[in-house]
Design a protein around this motif. Structure first.
Motif, PDB file in Angstrom:
ATOM      1  N   ARG A 160       0.898  -1.279  -0.063  1.00 25.58           N
ATOM      2  CA  ARG A 160       0.100  -0.017   0.052  1.00 25.58           C
ATOM      3  C   ARG A 160       0.943   1.359   0.116  1.00 25.58           C
ATOM      4  O   ARG A 160       1.820   1.440   0.658  1.00 25.58           O
ATOM      5  CB  ARG A 160      -0.982   0.039   1.449  1.00 25.58           C
ATOM      6  CG  ARG A 160      -2.281  -0.729   1.018  1.00 25.58           C
ATOM      7  CD  ARG A 160      -2.971  -1.568   2.081  1.00 25.58           C
ATOM      8  NE  ARG A 160      -3.414  -0.268   2.938  1.00 25.58           N
ATOM      9  CZ  ARG A 160      -4.175  -0.290   4.000  1.00 25.58           C
ATOM     10  NH1 ARG A 160      -4.977  -1.280   4.191  1.00 25.58           N
ATOM     11  NH2 ARG A 160      -4.405   0.678   4.758  1.00 25.58           N
ATOM     12  N   THR A 173       2.800   4.686   0.476  1.00 25.64           N
ATOM     13  CA  THR A 173       2.959   5.370   1.733  1.00 25.64           C
ATOM     14  C   THR A 173       3.530   6.954   1.115  1.00 25.64           C
ATOM     15  O   THR A 173       4.811   6.903   1.336  1.00 25.64           O
ATOM     16  CB  THR A 173       4.079   4.697   2.531  1.00 25.64           C
ATOM     17  OG1 THR A 173       5.391   4.341   1.614  1.00 25.64           O
ATOM     18  CG2 THR A 173       3.580   3.367   3.228  1.00 25.64           C
ATOM     19  N   CYS A 177       4.319   7.045   5.729  1.00 25.68           N
ATOM     20  CA  CYS A 177       3.113   6.259   6.421  1.00 25.68           C
ATOM     21  C   CYS A 177       2.133   6.550   5.171  1.00 25.68           C
ATOM     22  O   CYS A 177       2.203   7.366   4.012  1.00 25.68           O
ATOM     23  CB  CYS A 177       2.517   6.586   7.710  1.00 25.68           C
ATOM     24  SG  CYS A 177       2.203   8.478   7.836  1.00 25.68           S
ATOM     25  N   GLU A 178       1.018   6.150   5.079  1.00 23.99           N
ATOM     26  CA  GLU A 178      -0.326   6.227   4.176  1.00 23.99           C
ATOM     27  C   GLU A 178      -0.816   7.476   4.250  1.00 23.99           C
ATOM     28  O   GLU A 178      -1.213   8.179   3.253  1.00 23.99           O
ATOM     29  CB  GLU A 178      -1.206   5.104   4.551  1.00 23.99           C
ATOM     30  CG  GLU A 178      -0.700   3.952   4.341  1.00 23.99           C
ATOM     31  CD  GLU A 178      -1.513   2.552   4.057  1.00 23.99           C
ATOM     32  OE1 GLU A 178      -2.857   2.722   3.729  1.00 23.99           O
ATOM     33  OE2 GLU A 178      -1.340   1.733   4.657  1.00 23.99           O
ATOM     34  N   THR A 179      -1.305   8.138   5.544  1.00 22.17           N
ATOM     35  CA  THR A 179      -2.016   9.319   5.739  1.00 22.17           C
ATOM     36  C   THR A 179      -1.351  10.297   6.819  1.00 22.17           C
ATOM     37  O   THR A 179      -0.668   9.937   7.596  1.00 22.17           O
ATOM     38  CB  THR A 179      -3.295   8.992   6.238  1.00 22.17           C
ATOM     39  OG1 THR A 179      -3.235   8.790   7.740  1.00 22.17           O
ATOM     40  CG2 THR A 179      -4.074   7.993   5.431  1.00 22.17           C
ATOM     41  N   GLU A 208      -1.710   1.112   9.585  1.00 18.64           N
ATOM     42  CA  GLU A 208      -1.227   1.858   8.097  1.00 18.64           C
ATOM     43  C   GLU A 208       0.107   1.046   7.974  1.00 18.64           C
ATOM     44  O   GLU A 208       0.896   0.864   8.759  1.00 18.64           O
ATOM     45  CB  GLU A 208      -1.030   3.177   8.220  1.00 18.64           C
ATOM     46  CG  GLU A 208      -2.270   3.796   7.886  1.00 18.64           C
ATOM     47  CD  GLU A 208      -2.372   5.259   7.819  1.00 18.64           C
ATOM     48  OE1 GLU A 208      -3.386   6.133   7.801  1.00 18.64           O
ATOM     49  OE2 GLU A 208      -1.101   5.914   7.279  1.00 18.64           O
TER      50      GLU A 208
END
Length: 312
Positions: free
Chosen positions: A84, A86, A107-109, A176
């Protein structure tokens, strides 16, 4: 009760898979142990209660087991989340004595980037890098420098385990995908100073994080005073140079003479100084009696040349 207890023990460890029934009664002494274990580990009351029951209120054994289960769950979640994107995260900067390090963790968010547990992960990456640069072979040069890929940082040790384990546990807690991407460090001799600057600064919420600076862009600039009689404020001058590096993104230090060359816009000393564009950086530095030797600039999420693969 025995049947119920057996059913509960058949559930998976973490709350996603099954929770403890809230109707269990605890003696006063048991409650004190539960609160102590919860405060020390940060895990849920339900999981701490299970650990104490499993080891007959032996807090040390219960704590060890909790960490093992958390690590296992973190690795499982990390494996599921790998791949996913990052694109968010933080640059972390740490200066201590004659050393300075800068790390990037993704990280993702942005929401997770603002979480204290994520910031603690960034801090651990910086502390591991700091320890690494101090224990390495030291040379007699005026300064030494290192650039480290994420995979190398992950194999370094924190106080309790490898950084790779800390990463997995943080992924497990926050849900995440994350990536320890890179680090840079400088060590200097007594006649050198390091300027630093962080842009898009994020305020740390814990006292234990106050030694860190967090943001989206960061820079370290290595300088030497060429005029001992100069009265320049070295800290402020270093911050201004760091601000220039972040804002103008030079690719090399260069020299004053480079302003006549075709690639002058990428050479720091030949660039118009960000805070006084009528002067080049080299011209600005001359009356201050300061020489720029090197710099590092990190931009969170920027493309870099090295290949990046998941550690899980």
């Amino acid at each position: 009760m025995a049947a119920l207890s057996g059913f509960l023990r058949s559930k998976l460890f973490w709350p996603q898979a099954g929770l403890f029934h809230s109707g269990f009664r605890l003696l006063a002494g048991d409650k004190e142990l539960l609160v102590k274990l919860r405060k020390k580990t940060g895990y849920s009351f339900m999981n701490c209660k299970k650990a104490l029951e499993k080891f007959n209120n032996d807090v040390k054994e219960a704590e060890t087991w909790l960490h093992q289960q958390a690590q296992k769950e973190g690795w499982n979640k990390a494996s599921k989340l790998q791949g996913r994107k990052t694109a968010e995260g933080l640059v972390g900067l740490l200066q201590e004595g004659s050393s300075a390090v800068m790390v990037e963790v993704n990280c993702e968010t942005d929401f997770v980037a603002r979480n204290v547990k994520f910031q603690q992960l960034v801090q651990q990456a910086a502390l591991c890098t700091l320890k690494h640069c101090r224990t390495g072979e030291q040379h007699q040069a005026s300064y030494s420098k290192g650039l480290l890929p994420g995979e190398e940082i992950l194999h370094m040790k924190t106080h309790e385990s490898s950084l790779k384990d800390v990463l997995a546990m943080t992924i497990g807690k926050l849900g995440e995908n994350m990536l320890v991407r890179r680090a840079a460090w400088f060590m200097i001799s007594s006649d050198i100073f390091i300027g630093s600057y962080m842009h898009g600064t994020l305020q740390a919420d814990l006292p234990s994080l106050t030694n860190m600076s967090f943001g989206k862009y960061g820079s370290l600039v290595v300088c030497r005073k060429t005029d001992a009689s100069s009265t320049s404020n070295i800290t402020e001058l270093g911050r201004r140079l760091g601000q220039h590096v972040v804002g103008m993104n030079p690719l090399s230090v260069g020299s004053i003479e480079d302003e006549c060359t075709g690639d002058a816009e990428t050479r720091m000393l030949a660039q118009p100084f960000l805070l006084e564009p009528s002067l080049t950086v080299g011209q600005y530095l001359q009356p201050h009696g300061v020489q720029v030797l090197d710099f590092v600039r990190f931009e969170c999420g920027e493309e870099i040349q090295s290949s990046e693969t998941s550690p899980f």
